[in-house]
Design a protein around this motif. Structure first.
Motif, PDB file in Angstrom:
ATOM      1  N   ILE A 104      45.689  31.910  32.621  1.00  0.00           N
ATOM      2  CA  ILE A 104      44.521  32.163  31.719  1.00  0.00           C
ATOM      3  C   ILE A 104      43.473  30.948  31.839  1.00  0.00           C
ATOM      4  N   CYS A 139      41.636  31.046  34.899  1.00  0.00           N
ATOM      5  CA  CYS A 139      40.614  31.769  35.179  1.00  0.00           C
ATOM      6  C   CYS A 139      39.061  31.465  34.475  1.00  0.00           C
ATOM      7  N   VAL A 161      35.629  32.875  36.026  1.00  0.00           N
ATOM      8  CA  VAL A 161      35.382  34.378  35.173  1.00  0.00           C
ATOM      9  C   VAL A 161      33.703  34.023  35.057  1.00  0.00           C
ATOM     10  N   ILE A 169      38.226  40.324  35.589  1.00  0.00           N
ATOM     11  CA  ILE A 169      37.937  40.175  34.082  1.00  0.00           C
ATOM     12  C   ILE A 169      36.448  39.843  33.945  1.00  0.00           C
ATOM     13  N   GLY A 193      33.567  42.479  32.351  1.00  0.00           N
ATOM     14  CA  GLY A 193      32.557  42.169  31.518  1.00  0.00           C
ATOM     15  C   GLY A 193      31.342  42.379  31.758  1.00  0.00           C
TER      16      GLY A 193
END
Lengths: 417, 239
Positions: A24, A27, A31, A349, A353
């Motif tokens: 995470i 990421c 992202v 992700i 989004g």
């Protein structure tokens, strides 16, 4: 080799799942960068499609020229023949009646209506999205009543389209054969496209005595302007000339045939502007894409940093893999693929989004502006490809250095840690 | 529960053939800051299939270095080392990794289990590297953990296991590809007396079932006493 690759990928997925926090954290930067890239591609794609649709609906398909002659045309048929000879593939008169006709249905007059006298070929020159009925045809020119197509706002204002009348001094029954779709492209103006035909000649051009021209020639209007829309071959050199000098030059050589002696009385310009707008959008997109790439590069550095730190921290784990039979290539693939998996997760992700943002944006936009057919607000396939492709590429680049370091580490030293 | 325990590429027992391990005049030296340090000198010994050999010696005598050579984690500076008929000194990196994965199972003093992976996943790692399909891998890992008495700990992660349990997971992992050789480096060094006894019993039992040779490096006389043969290392030389 295949076994190494497969084993490396399996270990990479297991490693990413086992280290969720690390995944995470890695990421976040990706992202933002990938999301920015997807949004730029989406906005650019939407802008270009909208500009194309707008241009095709309001100005014409690619290589449409608007040709005007200031002065008295003595032979309209010869003029139209010369428009074709000069390269016109589709030719339509494009005339605003000087008499300011009015329109009504069932007694109530609708004000501020823009009338245009056109030929059926305007349907080939422009994008005509019909909400009801059809566009004008050659067969309609034989109709005893004037024939017209109106846009959706005008149709709504008129109500009953079977009782429509148009007139200046006296009211004439007209046939409304179609309604153009209401969209962001017409901005809500009341528009009526009146077919040029014997039945509409007086309405469009007034009586010949009024115009003072030759009898029976509705275009013989002293001091008046005659306008046509002409679509030429996009490969024609005249299409590359935005100010239409090439095309007017061709017309001027034969202007004596239709009574125009001063070549300066002929003007033309490229009416469609989708290419110009596309070019501007392209420049803007490249600029925004540059910013997105810089953001993505920052994300890459984040993944690279996490990768380097974790390789240092994971010496024992990597040495254990080697002791259990992992070859160097397996380990290399595993470390690189971990970075690729992390980046792809970030890409997915970001995509989710962006999708949510685009759907929400589309819903808000639809409340204010009805989007035309073929111009939905969505993430294009190219946006998905650019997003996931750049994510994978970033992962690959960010994984290579840690993987190379992992290979250099001593197995024996790693097992001692 | 009946499970196919034959791993692809596993070394097969060939009674009456050459020794499994043939170590001849092996030397190993390191150069540290320009100074040569000789760790092993002309070590020579053999290990037969199914044989249990204990390597004993004082700290710094070269036991771990020898174990690393036997496990193909390191290369000798001189001499020859033949594993299952293959001269390993001439092998490239790829074949050595393959031979190590297929022929050698490691049991480390510090277990070396992968953190944040379940016992089942840990036992499955060598099989991932060996290309064993997922379902077969899971079934074998489960069977091996049951064989070492950890059927109730299949989904536990290393930090949730006691030292003895972790070492049993490590043992199950070492057995997962049916290796011809199990190398154990102080396998009971981090365990209490009861766990040590249990681990050694299971190690020897599982090796006997599979006809695998065991080479165990130990300081513990009780462990050495359970071996068929003891090789003593004194200042890098075998006795």
């Amino acid at each position: 080799m295949l076994r190494s690759l497969t084993a490396g990928i399996v270990l990479a997925f297991a490693g990413s799942r086992a280290n969720v926090a690390r995944t995470i954290l890695s990421c976040a930067g990706i992202v933002v960068g990938v999301g920015a890239l997807i949004m730029v591609v989406t906005a650019s794609d939407f802008g270009q499609r909208f500009a194309t649709a707008y241009s095709e609906a309001n100005a014409g398909r690619p290589a449409t020229l608007q040709v005007s002659v200031f002065g008295q045309i003595t032979d309209r048929a010869a003029f139209e023949e010369d428009l074709v000879r000069a390269g016109g593939q589709d030719v339509s008169v494009y005339h605003t009646p000087s008499g300011a006709p009015q329109i009504r249905s069932g007694g109530s007059v609708v004000p501020d209506v823009q009338f245009l006298g056109v030929d059926p070929s305007l349907g080939d020159i422009r994008r005509m999205n019909m909400a009801e009925g059809r566009w004008l045809t050659e067969a309609d020119t034989g109709s005893l009543a004037p024939v017209m197509v109106v846009n959706q706002p005008l149709a709504d204002a008129l109500g009953d389209l079977t009782q429509v009348q148009v007139g200046t001094d006296q009211w004439l029954d007209v046939r409304v054969v179609g309604v153009l779709e209401s969209s962001a492209l017409d901005l809500g103006w009341y528009s009526a496209y009146l077919l040029r035909s014997p039945a509409s000649e007086d309405l469009l051009f007034g009586s010949s005595s009024d115009t003072g021209g030759e009898e029976g020639d509705p275009f013989a209007m002293p001091g008046s302007q005659t306008t046509y829309q002409v679509r030429i071959d996009p490969q024609d050199p005249a299409a590359q000339d935005p100010w239409g000098e090439v095309f007017t030059g061709r017309l001027a050589s034969a202007s004596w045939r239709w009574g125009i002696e001063d070549p300066e009385s002929i003007s033309a310009y490229r009416a469609d502007y989708a290419e110009e707008v596309d070019r501007i959008i392209d420049y803007m997109s490249w600029g925004l894409m540059g910013i997105a790439v810089i953001t993505l590069a920052t994300g890459l550095l984040g993944v690279l940093n996490v990768g380097l730190v974790t390789v240092r921290e994971r010496r024992r784990e990597l040495a254990t893999y080697r002791a259990l039979g992992a070859s160097r290539s397996t380990l290399f693939v595993a470390v690189v693929m971990e970075a690729v998996v992390v980046s792809l997760v970030a890409g997915v992700i970001a995509l989710a989004g962006c999708w949510a943002a685009v759907v929400a944006g589309g819903m808000v936009l639809e409340r204010f502006v009805p989007l035309p057919d073929g111009v939905p607000l969505n993430i294009p396939a190219s946006g998905v490809l650019v997003g996931l492709g750049s994510a994978a590429l970033v992962g690959l680049l960010a994984g290579i250095i840690p993987a190379t370091r992992a290979l250099r580490a001593s197995v024996v030293a790693g097992l001692r840690e | 529960m009946s499970v196919d325990t034959a791993a692809p590429g596993a070394a097969t027992s060939r009674p009456g053939s050459a020794p499994l391990l043939d170590v001849r005049e092996v030397t190993r030296h390191f150069t540290v800051s320009g100074t040569r340090i000789d760790v092993l000198h002309d070590c020579t010994f053999q290990v037969e299939r199914g044989e249990v050999v204990a390597i004993v010696g004082q700290s710094g005598s070269g036991k771990s270095t020898l174990l690393n050579l036997l496990g193909l984690l390191d290369r000798p500076s001189g001499g020859t080392y033949t594993f299952d008929g293959v001269d390993t000194t001439r092998l490239g990196e790829g074949p050595r990794s393959r031979l190590r994965g297929e022929g050698v199972g490691f049991v480390f003093q510090q277990f070396h289990l992968l953190e944040r992976r379940t016992a089942l996943a840990n036992v499955g790692v060598p099989m991932v590297l060996g290309g064993v399909p997922l379902l077969r891998r899971r079934a074998r890992a489960r069977a091996l953990l049951e064989a070492v008495g950890l059927e109730h700990r299949l989904h536990s992660q290393p930090h949730q296991l006691s030292g003895g349990e972790q070492q049993r997971v490590a043992l199950a992992r070492a057995l997962s590809r049916e290796p011809a050789l199990i190398l154990a480096d102080e396998p009971t060094g981090a365990l209490d007396a009861a766990s040590s006894t249990m681990i050694m019993e299971q190690l020897l039992e599982q090796a006997r079932i599979r006809d695998a040779a065991v080479v165990v490096v130990t300081h513990d006389p009780k462990v050495a006493a359970r071996a068929d043969r003891v090789v003593e290392l004194v200042e890098g030389r075998t006795r």
